[in-house]
Motif scaffolding. Sequence first.
Motif, PDB file in Angstrom:
ATOM      1  N   THR A  77     103.711  64.751  63.116  1.00 52.04           N
ATOM      2  CA  THR A  77     102.838  65.882  63.435  1.00 52.04           C
ATOM      3  C   THR A  77     102.413  65.940  64.903  1.00 52.04           C
ATOM      4  O   THR A  77     102.512  67.006  65.531  1.00 52.04           O
ATOM      5  N   PRO A  78     101.910  64.851  65.514  1.00 50.95           N
ATOM      6  CA  PRO A  78     101.440  64.958  66.904  1.00 50.95           C
ATOM      7  C   PRO A  78     102.469  65.518  67.881  1.00 50.95           C
ATOM      8  O   PRO A  78     102.112  66.381  68.701  1.00 50.95           O
ATOM      9  N   PRO A  79     103.744  65.095  67.836  1.00 47.79           N
ATOM     10  CA  PRO A  79     104.697  65.674  68.794  1.00 47.79           C
ATOM     11  C   PRO A  79     104.904  67.177  68.618  1.00 47.79           C
ATOM     12  O   PRO A  79     105.248  67.868  69.584  1.00 47.79           O
ATOM     13  N   LEU A  80     104.705  67.696  67.405  1.00 47.49           N
ATOM     14  CA  LEU A  80     104.923  69.117  67.148  1.00 47.49           C
ATOM     15  C   LEU A  80     103.967  69.985  67.956  1.00 47.49           C
ATOM     16  O   LEU A  80     104.346  71.061  68.437  1.00 47.49           O
ATOM     17  N   ILE A  81     102.709  69.540  68.089  1.00 44.89           N
ATOM     18  CA  ILE A  81     101.696  70.391  68.738  1.00 44.89           C
ATOM     19  C   ILE A  81     100.935  69.640  69.835  1.00 44.89           C
ATOM     20  O   ILE A  81      99.843  70.056  70.220  1.00 44.89           O
ATOM     21  N   ALA A  82     101.524  68.558  70.328  1.00 47.10           N
ATOM     22  CA  ALA A  82     100.911  67.762  71.413  1.00 47.10           C
ATOM     23  C   ALA A  82      99.509  67.297  71.044  1.00 47.10           C
ATOM     24  O   ALA A  82      98.567  67.405  71.840  1.00 47.10           O
ATOM     25  N   ALA A  83      99.360  66.774  69.824  1.00 43.01           N
ATOM     26  CA  ALA A  83      98.072  66.250  69.357  1.00 43.01           C
ATOM     27  C   ALA A  83      97.948  64.776  69.718  1.00 43.01           C
ATOM     28  O   ALA A  83      98.945  64.103  70.001  1.00 43.01           O
TER      29      ALA A  83
ATOM     30  N   HIS B 148      98.573  70.872  45.253  1.00 41.85           N
ATOM     31  CA  HIS B 148      99.435  70.305  44.213  1.00 41.85           C
ATOM     32  C   HIS B 148      99.059  70.955  42.880  1.00 41.85           C
ATOM     33  O   HIS B 148      97.892  70.919  42.479  1.00 41.85           O
ATOM     34  N   GLU B 149     100.061  71.575  42.248  1.00 40.03           N
ATOM     35  CA  GLU B 149      99.817  72.226  40.957  1.00 40.03           C
ATOM     36  C   GLU B 149      98.651  73.222  41.029  1.00 40.03           C
ATOM     37  O   GLU B 149      97.808  73.296  40.135  1.00 40.03           O
ATOM     38  N   GLY B 150      98.590  73.976  42.129  1.00 36.82           N
ATOM     39  CA  GLY B 150      97.571  74.993  42.274  1.00 36.82           C
ATOM     40  C   GLY B 150      96.205  74.477  42.704  1.00 36.82           C
ATOM     41  O   GLY B 150      95.267  75.264  42.876  1.00 36.82           O
ATOM     42  N   GLU B 151      96.070  73.172  42.916  1.00 31.07           N
ATOM     43  CA  GLU B 151      94.790  72.577  43.295  1.00 31.07           C
ATOM     44  C   GLU B 151      94.889  71.974  44.687  1.00 31.07           C
ATOM     45  O   GLU B 151      95.881  71.326  45.024  1.00 31.07           O
ATOM     46  N   THR B 152      93.878  72.208  45.523  1.00 31.57           N
ATOM     47  CA  THR B 152      93.839  71.572  46.844  1.00 31.57           C
ATOM     48  C   THR B 152      93.367  70.137  46.680  1.00 31.57           C
ATOM     49  O   THR B 152      92.234  69.893  46.278  1.00 31.57           O
ATOM     50  N   VAL B 153      94.259  69.192  46.959  1.00 33.70           N
ATOM     51  CA  VAL B 153      93.972  67.775  46.699  1.00 33.70           C
ATOM     52  C   VAL B 153      93.713  66.979  47.963  1.00 33.70           C
ATOM     53  O   VAL B 153      93.339  65.809  47.907  1.00 33.70           O
ATOM     54  N   GLY B 154      93.907  67.596  49.116  1.00 36.77           N
ATOM     55  CA  GLY B 154      93.692  66.875  50.361  1.00 36.77           C
ATOM     56  C   GLY B 154      93.961  67.778  51.544  1.00 36.77           C
ATOM     57  O   GLY B 154      94.156  68.993  51.390  1.00 36.77           O
ATOM     58  N   VAL B 155      93.991  67.176  52.726  1.00 38.52           N
ATOM     59  CA  VAL B 155      94.226  67.948  53.946  1.00 38.52           C
ATOM     60  C   VAL B 155      95.124  67.168  54.893  1.00 38.52           C
ATOM     61  O   VAL B 155      95.169  65.940  54.871  1.00 38.52           O
ATOM     62  N   LEU B 156      95.844  67.911  55.715  1.00 38.78           N
ATOM     63  CA  LEU B 156      96.519  67.367  56.886  1.00 38.78           C
ATOM     64  C   LEU B 156      95.694  67.792  58.091  1.00 38.78           C
ATOM     65  O   LEU B 156      95.401  68.981  58.261  1.00 38.78           O
ATOM     66  N   LYS B 157      95.303  66.828  58.912  1.00 45.10           N
ATOM     67  CA  LYS B 157      94.444  67.123  60.055  1.00 45.10           C
ATOM     68  C   LYS B 157      95.127  66.645  61.336  1.00 45.10           C
ATOM     69  O   LYS B 157      95.516  65.482  61.439  1.00 45.10           O
ATOM     70  N   ALA B 158      95.291  67.563  62.278  1.00 42.89           N
ATOM     71  CA  ALA B 158      95.763  67.213  63.617  1.00 42.89           C
ATOM     72  C   ALA B 158      94.563  67.229  64.544  1.00 42.89           C
ATOM     73  O   ALA B 158      93.695  68.105  64.442  1.00 42.89           O
ATOM     74  N   MET B 159      94.499  66.268  65.456  1.00 42.66           N
ATOM     75  CA  MET B 159      93.287  66.124  66.266  1.00 42.66           C
ATOM     76  C   MET B 159      93.620  65.841  67.735  1.00 42.66           C
ATOM     77  O   MET B 159      94.698  65.336  68.067  1.00 42.66           O
ATOM     78  N   SER B 160      92.661  66.197  68.588  1.00 40.98           N
ATOM     79  CA  SER B 160      92.816  65.963  70.021  1.00 40.98           C
ATOM     80  C   SER B 160      91.507  65.443  70.603  1.00 40.98           C
ATOM     81  O   SER B 160      90.427  65.758  70.107  1.00 40.98           O
ATOM     82  N   ARG B 161      91.638  64.660  71.655  1.00 39.76           N
ATOM     83  CA  ARG B 161      90.455  64.188  72.377  1.00 39.76           C
ATOM     84  C   ARG B 161      89.835  65.302  73.229  1.00 39.76           C
ATOM     85  O   ARG B 161      88.713  65.181  73.690  1.00 39.76           O
ATOM     86  N   GLN B 162      90.608  66.378  73.450  1.00 39.46           N
ATOM     87  CA  GLN B 162      90.167  67.451  74.333  1.00 39.46           C
ATOM     88  C   GLN B 162      89.607  68.625  73.526  1.00 39.46           C
ATOM     89  O   GLN B 162      90.167  68.993  72.485  1.00 39.46           O
TER      90      GLN B 162
END
Length: 339
Positions: free
Chosen positions: A35-41, A119-133
Amino acid sequence: MPSKDQLLGIIAIQTEIARLGLDLAGTMALVVERTPPLIAADGAVIELAEGDEMVYRAGVGIAARQLGLRLQREGSLSGLCVKTGEILHCRDIETDPRVDKLACDKVGLRSMIVVPLRHEGETVGVLKAMSRQPGKFGETDVRTLGLLSEVIAAAMYFSTKYNVDELFYKATHDGMTGLANRALFIDRLRNVLGRRERDRQPASVLMIDMDGLKQLNDSFGHRVGDVAIKEVATRLKACARQSDTVARLGGDEFGIIFSPVDLPEGGAALVRRIEEEIARPLVFEGRTHILAVSIGMAEFPVDGPDIDTLLEMADRRMYQVKRRHHGQPPGHSLPSLAQ
């Protein structure tokens, strides 16, 4: 729209996920790594919703040291994402009232994108991209992570078509051995140290590395090597108690959390028991193989007050043992050689 390079990056991730098959924990680790290389996170994490908490289950970059971190769903951007099922964008934690600022400060982030994992219509978690800026991410980055979240959701679906409990098990356990994975190991170690600090009781952590797996793979193929890994996992589990945590940390590396320490000699007795159990010959397809491991142990609080210090100490001692094993004179019963 995402750029051509970003789209190609997502396709490459999808291809790698397909190679992993049904290994959900491996998929999560792969996604946060890519993930980080995709959006410079500066980092990325997958958090799963467990009860009233969000738990860091895979992380890289500035989130790597926070595996097992727990924050309340209520009052956090991750919890809000799970609740609404919508992609959320925080441009600056200093001015965004939706965030858990203490948790953000602990990680060292100033801006982030949080996308729901379903998953199966339920939100079970998150993907989080983060930056120091502050203000690091734009709308293109938001759409890119939205596409990536759909790839992860598909992997979750095909990893387990059953229920959420099965999903959480696959996310926290090693697919080959059924042991706890690295994320769950760190999570439980964090909890154990917290309890032991309160009750002022000791705890031990063991780092265990198989000796000679490469020679075994080179001589007899990876199928035999896989059998040896599974056998070591089974024997380690047999040596541990119900209250201990046995984990496969990756490759031929294992870990054990020994708590409570209720034996007169503490973890040292467990180390001897493991060495004796592992030393029993492994017979597979008519061949006898000698197994052995190198073990390093660190004790809380004597060897350190926190996870990083204890793991580093145990790892260092494990490699000292491994060097002694490699220094044995010719004729010594070296591990993982067919007899």
